[in-house]
Structures are given as C-alpha cells and as structure tokens.
Design a protein around this motif. Structure first.
Motif, PDB file in Angstrom:
ATOM      1  N   UNK A  99      -6.200   3.355  15.762  1.00 40.26           N
ATOM      2  CA  UNK A  99      -5.715   3.792  17.060  1.00 40.26           C
ATOM      3  C   UNK A  99      -5.049   2.619  17.761  1.00 40.26           C
ATOM      4  N   UNK A 100      -3.818   2.835  18.193  1.00 43.79           N
ATOM      5  CA  UNK A 100      -3.075   1.763  18.831  1.00 43.79           C
ATOM      6  C   UNK A 100      -2.273   0.916  17.868  1.00 43.79           C
ATOM      7  N   UNK A 101      -2.348   1.232  16.599  1.00 41.07           N
ATOM      8  CA  UNK A 101      -1.572   0.485  15.612  1.00 41.07           C
ATOM      9  C   UNK A 101      -0.098   0.816  15.694  1.00 41.07           C
ATOM     10  N   UNK A 102       0.721  -0.002  15.065  1.00 34.91           N
ATOM     11  CA  UNK A 102       2.153   0.265  15.046  1.00 34.91           C
ATOM     12  C   UNK A 102       2.602   0.558  13.626  1.00 34.91           C
ATOM     13  N   UNK A 103       3.923   0.659  13.448  1.00 33.33           N
ATOM     14  CA  UNK A 103       4.443   1.052  12.143  1.00 33.33           C
ATOM     15  C   UNK A 103       4.031   0.097  11.028  1.00 33.33           C
ATOM     16  N   UNK A 104       3.745  -1.131  11.381  1.00 36.27           N
ATOM     17  CA  UNK A 104       3.366  -2.123  10.376  1.00 36.27           C
ATOM     18  C   UNK A 104       1.878  -2.134  10.083  1.00 36.27           C
ATOM     19  N   UNK A 105       1.112  -1.392  10.852  1.00 29.50           N
ATOM     20  CA  UNK A 105      -0.314  -1.287  10.583  1.00 29.50           C
ATOM     21  C   UNK A 105      -1.161  -1.750  11.749  1.00 29.50           C
ATOM     22  N   UNK A 106      -2.404  -2.114  11.490  1.00 24.74           N
ATOM     23  CA  UNK A 106      -3.045  -1.998  10.178  1.00 24.74           C
ATOM     24  C   UNK A 106      -3.447  -0.571   9.832  1.00 24.74           C
ATOM     25  N   UNK A 107      -3.317  -0.232   8.580  1.00 25.87           N
ATOM     26  CA  UNK A 107      -3.649   1.090   8.083  1.00 25.87           C
ATOM     27  C   UNK A 107      -5.097   1.092   7.607  1.00 25.87           C
ATOM     28  N   UNK A 108      -5.854   2.040   8.143  1.00 23.20           N
ATOM     29  CA  UNK A 108      -7.272   2.050   7.798  1.00 23.20           C
ATOM     30  C   UNK A 108      -7.776   3.385   7.263  1.00 23.20           C
ATOM     31  N   UNK A 109      -6.919   4.383   7.245  1.00 21.58           N
ATOM     32  CA  UNK A 109      -7.319   5.693   6.709  1.00 21.58           C
ATOM     33  C   UNK A 109      -6.319   6.086   5.639  1.00 21.58           C
ATOM     34  N   UNK A 110      -6.831   6.346   4.450  1.00 16.20           N
ATOM     35  CA  UNK A 110      -5.956   6.624   3.314  1.00 16.20           C
ATOM     36  C   UNK A 110      -6.307   7.964   2.701  1.00 16.20           C
ATOM     37  N   UNK A 111      -5.275   8.674   2.306  1.00 17.55           N
ATOM     38  CA  UNK A 111      -5.481   9.931   1.611  1.00 17.55           C
ATOM     39  C   UNK A 111      -5.350   9.744   0.112  1.00 17.55           C
ATOM     40  N   UNK A 112      -5.726  10.769  -0.618  1.00 23.99           N
ATOM     41  CA  UNK A 112      -5.490  10.758  -2.058  1.00 23.99           C
ATOM     42  C   UNK A 112      -3.999  10.914  -2.308  1.00 23.99           C
ATOM     43  N   UNK A 113      -3.516  10.337  -3.352  1.00 27.17           N
ATOM     44  CA  UNK A 113      -2.100  10.331  -3.623  1.00 27.17           C
ATOM     45  C   UNK A 113      -1.611  11.561  -4.353  1.00 27.17           C
ATOM     46  N   UNK A 114      -0.306  11.636  -4.442  1.00 30.51           N
ATOM     47  CA  UNK A 114       0.345  12.709  -5.199  1.00 30.51           C
ATOM     48  C   UNK A 114       1.393  12.063  -6.100  1.00 30.51           C
ATOM     49  N   UNK A 115       1.444  12.494  -7.353  1.00 33.78           N
ATOM     50  CA  UNK A 115       2.299  11.844  -8.336  1.00 33.78           C
ATOM     51  C   UNK A 115       3.712  12.410  -8.298  1.00 33.78           C
ATOM     52  N   UNK A 116       4.666  11.511  -8.220  1.00 33.18           N
ATOM     53  CA  UNK A 116       6.081  11.867  -8.308  1.00 33.18           C
ATOM     54  C   UNK A 116       6.643  11.218  -9.568  1.00 33.18           C
ATOM     55  N   UNK A 117       7.217  12.031 -10.427  1.00 32.94           N
ATOM     56  CA  UNK A 117       7.821  11.534 -11.657  1.00 32.94           C
ATOM     57  C   UNK A 117       9.287  11.926 -11.669  1.00 32.94           C
ATOM     58  N   UNK A 118      10.145  10.914 -11.798  1.00 27.89           N
ATOM     59  CA  UNK A 118      11.584  11.155 -11.812  1.00 27.89           C
ATOM     60  C   UNK A 118      12.102  10.840 -13.214  1.00 27.89           C
ATOM     61  N   UNK A 119      12.635  11.831 -13.864  1.00 31.00           N
ATOM     62  CA  UNK A 119      13.137  11.645 -15.225  1.00 31.00           C
ATOM     63  C   UNK A 119      14.622  11.300 -15.200  1.00 31.00           C
ATOM     64  N   UNK A 120      15.023  10.498 -16.179  1.00 34.60           N
ATOM     65  CA  UNK A 120      16.420  10.055 -16.229  1.00 34.60           C
ATOM     66  C   UNK A 120      17.273  11.011 -17.040  1.00 34.60           C
TER      67      UNK A 120
END
Length: 120
Positions: A99-120
């Motif tokens: 709370x009160x953080x800016x775009x640079x952080x600090x980040x303290x709450x993280x979600x699970x990720x989602x995979x992005x695969x880009x094929x050539x």
C-alpha cells in the motif's frame, strides 16, 4: 490474492491478452505489475499500472507492443500483448506493491503465473 490467466501458444506476430484477477485486500493505493521469467533466465519486469489510474510504465523490450490496463469494476488488470516474438516466451506473473507503493515497487503480493509460448 492475484491470479494471472490467459496464457497459451501463439505464433510469432500474434496477440494474447493476459488477465490478473485480484481479490482480498484493497489495491486502491497500490500498483499492479507484470513480470516474466523465461526458461533459464532471471525474472524481469514487463509493465506496471497504478490501480487508481495514471501513467503506465513498460520495459524497453515490450514498449510499443504491450499495453496494460485495468477494470476496477472487475478488479482485474490486463496485459495486451501484440506482435509477439519468440523471445517473449516465458511464465508471466502479476504482482501488487505494498500500500502506497509506486510503479517500481516494492512488490509484495504475487500470483501464480501463466505460460506464454511464442512459436517461430
């Protein structure tokens, strides 16, 4: 809590939109950021947006191709990814600053990720 979704397989030059659904605590005084971790590489910053609106911030590698936005009514932040490249392949995460953080952080709450695969 934060939960990223929307990843998948796409051809180079294609587009994907990731969603970050938020719940639990109030994020009105936080920023939401997007990060990614490619195979064998360190996690890197991608983009960020203040929950209350305002200036967004992007990594140079995605500037002009990716856009982050928010829908406060849905408690969701989005990452629109256009002109995808194979080097964009990674697990993408969304995170919230303290709370009160800016775009640079600090980040303290993280979600699970989602995979992005880009094929050539």
């Amino acid at each position: 809590q934060l939960q990223a979704s929307g990843g998948g397989l796409v051809q180079a030059g294609g587009s994907l939109t990731l969603s970050c659904a938020t719940s639990g605590r109030t994020f009105s005084s936080s920023a939401i950021g997007w990060f990614r971790r490619a195979p064998g590489k360190e996690r890197e910053f991608v983009a960020a947006i203040p929950w209350s609106g305002g200036t967004t911030y992007y990594a140079d590698s995605v500037k002009g191709r990716f856009t982050t936005s928010r829908d406060n009514a849905k408690n969701t932040v989005y990452l629109q990814m256009n002109r995808l490249k194979p080097e964009d392949t990674a697990v993408y995460y969304c995170a919230a600053t303290i709370t009160g953080g800016n775009l640079l952080g600090p980040y303290d709450s993280w979600g699970q990720g989602t995979l992005v695969t880009v094929s050539s």
